[in-house]
Design an enzyme around this catalytic site. Structure first.
Site, PDB file in Angstrom:
ATOM      1  N   CYS A   2       0.835  -1.201   0.000  1.00  0.00           N
ATOM      2  CA  CYS A   2       0.000   0.000   0.000  1.00  0.00           C
ATOM      3  C   CYS A   2       0.869   1.250   0.000  1.00  0.00           C
ATOM      4  O   CYS A   2       1.986   1.246   0.502  1.00  0.00           O
ATOM      5  CB  CYS A   2      -0.874   0.031   1.244  1.00  0.00           C
ATOM      6  N   ARG A  27       4.704   0.836  -6.371  1.00  0.00           N
ATOM      7  CA  ARG A  27       4.609  -0.137  -5.282  1.00  0.00           C
ATOM      8  C   ARG A  27       3.589  -1.234  -5.593  1.00  0.00           C
ATOM      9  O   ARG A  27       3.527  -2.241  -4.902  1.00  0.00           O
ATOM     10  CB  ARG A  27       4.194   0.572  -3.982  1.00  0.00           C
ATOM     11  N   TRP A  74      -2.889  -2.403  -1.672  1.00  0.00           N
ATOM     12  CA  TRP A  74      -2.478  -3.733  -2.148  1.00  0.00           C
ATOM     13  C   TRP A  74      -3.164  -4.680  -1.185  1.00  0.00           C
ATOM     14  O   TRP A  74      -2.788  -4.778  -0.015  1.00  0.00           O
ATOM     15  CB  TRP A  74      -0.958  -3.831  -2.093  1.00  0.00           C
ATOM     16  N   ASN A 100      -1.065   1.077   5.859  1.00  0.00           N
ATOM     17  CA  ASN A 100      -0.193   0.119   5.189  1.00  0.00           C
ATOM     18  C   ASN A 100       0.325  -0.809   6.274  1.00  0.00           C
ATOM     19  O   ASN A 100       0.912  -0.350   7.254  1.00  0.00           O
ATOM     20  CB  ASN A 100       0.962   0.877   4.513  1.00  0.00           C
ATOM     21  N   GLY A 101       0.099  -2.115   6.118  1.00  0.00           N
ATOM     22  CA  GLY A 101       0.574  -3.060   7.127  1.00  0.00           C
ATOM     23  C   GLY A 101      -0.490  -4.098   7.416  1.00  0.00           C
ATOM     24  O   GLY A 101      -1.471  -4.229   6.678  1.00  0.00           O
ATOM     25  N   GLU A 481      16.769 -23.289  -8.567  1.00  0.00           N
ATOM     26  CA  GLU A 481      16.324 -21.896  -8.528  1.00  0.00           C
ATOM     27  C   GLU A 481      17.495 -20.945  -8.840  1.00  0.00           C
ATOM     28  O   GLU A 481      17.326 -19.933  -9.524  1.00  0.00           O
ATOM     29  CB  GLU A 481      15.692 -21.585  -7.163  1.00  0.00           C
ATOM     30  N   LYS A 485      17.615 -18.196 -11.896  1.00  0.00           N
ATOM     31  CA  LYS A 485      17.852 -16.749 -11.681  1.00  0.00           C
ATOM     32  C   LYS A 485      18.958 -16.265 -12.600  1.00  0.00           C
ATOM     33  O   LYS A 485      18.839 -15.246 -13.254  1.00  0.00           O
ATOM     34  CB  LYS A 485      18.279 -16.449 -10.232  1.00  0.00           C
ATOM     35  N   GLU A 488      17.959 -16.258 -16.361  1.00  0.00           N
ATOM     36  CA  GLU A 488      16.913 -15.272 -16.674  1.00  0.00           C
ATOM     37  C   GLU A 488      17.468 -13.869 -16.903  1.00  0.00           C
ATOM     38  O   GLU A 488      17.047 -13.185 -17.822  1.00  0.00           O
ATOM     39  CB  GLU A 488      15.942 -15.152 -15.485  1.00  0.00           C
ATOM     40  N   HIS A 504      26.876 -39.028 -14.250  1.00  0.00           N
ATOM     41  CA  HIS A 504      25.941 -39.662 -15.187  1.00  0.00           C
ATOM     42  C   HIS A 504      25.745 -38.817 -16.435  1.00  0.00           C
ATOM     43  O   HIS A 504      24.784 -39.026 -17.171  1.00  0.00           O
ATOM     44  CB  HIS A 504      24.605 -39.938 -14.494  1.00  0.00           C
ATOM     45  N   LYS A 603       6.415 -10.783 -16.572  1.00  0.00           N
ATOM     46  CA  LYS A 603       6.251 -11.033 -15.133  1.00  0.00           C
ATOM     47  C   LYS A 603       5.196 -12.106 -14.893  1.00  0.00           C
ATOM     48  O   LYS A 603       5.337 -12.932 -14.006  1.00  0.00           O
ATOM     49  CB  LYS A 603       5.869  -9.728 -14.424  1.00  0.00           C
TER      50      LYS A 603
HETATM   51  C1  AGP Z   1      10.771 -16.373 -11.863  1.00  0.00           C
HETATM   52  O1  AGP Z   1      11.935 -15.632 -11.739  1.00  0.00           O
HETATM   53  C2  AGP Z   1      10.174 -16.356 -13.193  1.00  0.00           C
HETATM   54  N1  AGP Z   1      10.031 -15.086 -13.745  1.00  0.00           N
HETATM   55  C3  AGP Z   1       9.089 -17.371 -13.504  1.00  0.00           C
HETATM   56  O2  AGP Z   1       9.696 -18.617 -13.543  1.00  0.00           O
HETATM   57  C4  AGP Z   1       7.855 -17.441 -12.561  1.00  0.00           C
HETATM   58  O3  AGP Z   1       8.246 -17.928 -11.316  1.00  0.00           O
HETATM   59  C5  AGP Z   1       6.782 -18.338 -13.198  1.00  0.00           C
HETATM   60  O4  AGP Z   1       6.359 -17.777 -14.406  1.00  0.00           O
HETATM   61  C6  AGP Z   1       5.614 -18.580 -12.292  1.00  0.00           C
HETATM   62  O5  AGP Z   1       4.961 -17.385 -11.975  1.00  0.00           O
HETATM   63  P1  AGP Z   1       3.888 -17.310 -10.831  1.00  0.00           P
HETATM   64  O6  AGP Z   1       4.590 -17.597  -9.556  1.00  0.00           O
HETATM   65  O7  AGP Z   1       3.350 -15.923 -10.913  1.00  0.00           O
HETATM   66  O8  AGP Z   1       2.861 -18.363 -11.126  1.00  0.00           O
END
Ligand code: AGP
Length: 608
Positions: A2, A27, A74, A100-101, A481, A485, A488, A504, A603
């Site tokens: 928020c 935000r 939010w 906010n909170g 993960e 990162k 990406e 393997h 996103k």
């Molecule tokens: C994460 O860095 C990515 N941009 C991507 O893998 C993301 O986690 C995936 O598209 C799932 O998104 P969501 O969590 O909004 O479902």
């Protein structure tokens, strides 16, 4: 998260507040509203949706007044809607509050107020604040005293701005665990969640500290500490440009969000620990999990990696079989649903097409679905049977960071609680786990303060052709993960594998252009990971190990070692991912990329 604004001066408050709110749009928000003071009245206008929608609502009326408060919401309690938007008002509609909170004891306060015949209009936690102030005020306490008495009753976090019809010459602000900054202007004063909302009026600011309360008048500001004593603080001069200010002074949203993690973890954990017990106000845990024979988790990308960590966690704590599947695979493979399956879907956005399809399939097959998501009002949150929200605040950078660690926190809480319910861990162990989880946010904070080391390492390694991440068990999940990162945002070819798989196949790719990152937090398997690192060094690879603080074993084995504060081995993912996030970020910067908006990625992946 928020956004709050407050203004008192000579200009038409409506326009000042709308402009300031626009500066807080970064935000993230789902609704907006304002309250304007004028000649003994407070006029509230609010709406679900963008600030544009609020402007549309206001365009045919003139709301006079040179003082008021504004908000972008939010959602955390109650879906985005006109009625849940802020400002919230008390019973007499003469006191307006923006917040906010999270008020953790709001249900108890609501019951207390309802027993005194207060009628609630919204589903928000914020409404209890407005009613409490109103209640104390109507008891004959002055506004300031009514606010102070209200604050004493609140558990949780807040940044507040308050406007009361009977006091058109002032705005009150208060903070605990959420930011508020006062802007000192000429014949005008402002308050806001963040600097960008102030810059059009002033660069002289006072950061409010924990527990402080401020009363803003047109020509001066009074600052009080939590005991109610007046304090004096000199203003700071801000010379950031508006863009840097939006990112809280960080160069990118991703870096800001990496640093947000200590608070996001604490926000996600705190409301779920009560009297030394893990409790979920959102649903009846025993009823949902009591008969579970198997857990099925599905998600995409980073959220799927959270599911991988969860598999180890549920099996470790609760000794229950767990099946984890990528949502796009699950939806097309004609999965076998079993009676008493506990089905969990994870998604930051709550809008990922494959995850939604997997959830719908599970529901069609007769499963009840628990969703873990960051976005209140998202499709996933609306359609799932039960929802557990990560309280990370909006995540703006495409690469997910704080959403991931808060997903992990929710999953660990579920796993530990289920372990207790199934009598797989005893009382002592249960309480010890809770204590260790409680320590994680401050440990994350400490870890984040070592970012310079990682930055320097990235400046030496960013040109590597290949980066392989490896680990065993929980560390394997974090390797996945970490590799995601890095690829990406730096566009480096990076892969992850279970360290035992090295021989393997993957070892065929290891050469002098390779960096191998070993995540090594599973103490019982240290010898094995040492052998794996040696095998890659023998083929000319450089190596980095991420392991526990105080652990010397890897110093003679690897070229570089990063350490993380010690917690129990099974909780390591909450911390071990942080250096990997920072490494990815700094490699991206070294390569001249924009880490917030990596090429070809969105996103939220709302189509297949
Ligand atoms: C994460 O860095 C990515 N941009 C991507 O893998 C993301 O986690 C995936 O598209 C799932 O998104 P969501 O969590 O909004 O479902």
């Amino acid at each position: 998260m928020c956004g709050i604004t407050g203004y008192i001066g000579r200009e038409e408050a409506v326009f000042v507040l709308l402009d300031s709110l626009k500066k807080l749009e970064y935000r993230g928000y789902d609704s907006a509203g304002i309250a304007i003071l004028h000649e003994g009245t407070v006029t509230v206008r609010k709406t679900k949706g963008q600030i544009r929608a609020l402007e549309e609502k206001l365009k045919n009326e003139r709301i006079r007044g040179t003082a008021g408060i504004g908000h972008t919401r939010w959602a955390t309690h109650g879906e985005p809607s006109d009625v849940n938007s802020h400002p919230q008002t008390g019973a007499s509609d003469r006191i307006a509050v923006v917040h906010n909170g999270i008020i953790e004891n709001y249900l108890r306060l609501k019951e207390w107020l309802q027993a005194r015949e207060v009628v609630f209009k919204s589903e928000t936690d914020t409404e209890v604040i407005a009613h409490l102030i109103d209640y104390y005020y109507r008891q004959g306490q002055g506004l300031l005293k009514a606010v102070q008495n209200t604050l004493k009753r609140l558990e949780g976090s807040y940044a507040l701005a308050i406007a009361a019809a009977d006091y058109p010459d002032r705005i009150i602000a208060a903070r605990k665990d959420n930011p508020l900054v006062i802007g000192l202007g000429k014949d005008e004063n402002l308050v806001a969640s963040d600097i960008p909302a102030l810059l059009a009026h002033t660069r002289e600011v006072i950061y409010m500290e924990e527990g402080e309360l401020a009363v803003l008048y047109r020509d001066h500001v009074e600052l009080l500490n939590s005991q109610g004593d007046h304090i004096v603080r000199s203003p700071l001069h801000v010379d950031w440009d508006a863009e840097a200010a939006e990112k809280g002074g960080y160069a990118h949203f991703m870096l800001k969000e990496i640093h947000d993690q200590a608070k996001a973890l604490s926000d996600t954990l705190r409301p779920r620990i009560k009297a030394g017990d893990i409790t979920f106000d959102e649903f009846d845990f025993e009823e949902f999990c009591g008969n579970a024979r198997r857990i099925v988790i599905t998600a995409c990308g980073t959220a799927w990696h959270a599911a991988m960590v969860a598999k180890y966690a549920f099996e470790y704590f609760a000794r229950i079989p767990v099946e984890v599947d990528i949502a796009s695979e699950y939806r097309y493979r004609n999965p076998v649903a079993q009676e008493n399956d506990l089905f969990i879907v994870i998604s930051q956005s709550g809008e990922t097409a494959d995850t939604l399809a997997a959830m719908r399939l599970a529901k069609k097959g007769g499963n009840r679905v628990l969703a873990i998501t960051n976005v209140v009002g998202s499709t996933l949150a609306r359609e799932a049977d039960l929802v557990l929200f990560t309280l990370a605040g909006p995540e703006i950078a495409v690469a997910s960071t704080k959403a991931f660690t808060t997903q992990l926190m929710c999953l660990y809480l579920l796993a530990v609680k289920l372990g207790k319910l199934r009598s797989r861990i005893d009382d002592t162990e249960y309480r010890a786990c809770i204590e260790d989880l409680r320590r994680i946010p401050s440990q994350a904070e400490k870890l984040l303060s070592t970012q310079d080391l990682i930055q320097r390492f990235a400046s030496r390694q960013f040109n590597k052709h290949k980066v392989f991440f490896m680990g065993r068990q929980f560390d394997y999940a974090i390797s996945l993960e970490s590799a995601l990162k890095l690829k990406e945002i730096s566009y480096t070819h990076s892969e992850a594998f279970a360290a035992g798989e090295l021989k393997h196949g993957p070892i065929a790719l290891v050469d002098t252009h390779t960096l191998v990152v070993a995540i090594a937090t599973q103490t019982a398997l240290f010898d094995k990971i040492v052998s794996n690192i040696r095998e890659t060094s023998a083929r000319g690879a450089s190596s980095l190990v991420i392991s526990w603080e105080g652990e010397r074993l890897f110093e003679s084995v690897a070229d570089e070692v990063f350490t993380i504060p010690k917690t129990r081995d099974c909780f390591s993912p909450l911390l071990s991912i942080i250096p990997a996030q920072l490494f990815a970020y700094y490699c991206s910067i070294q390569r001249g990329n924009n880490p917030d908006k990596p090429r070809n990625l969105a996103k939220s992946v709302t189509v297949e």
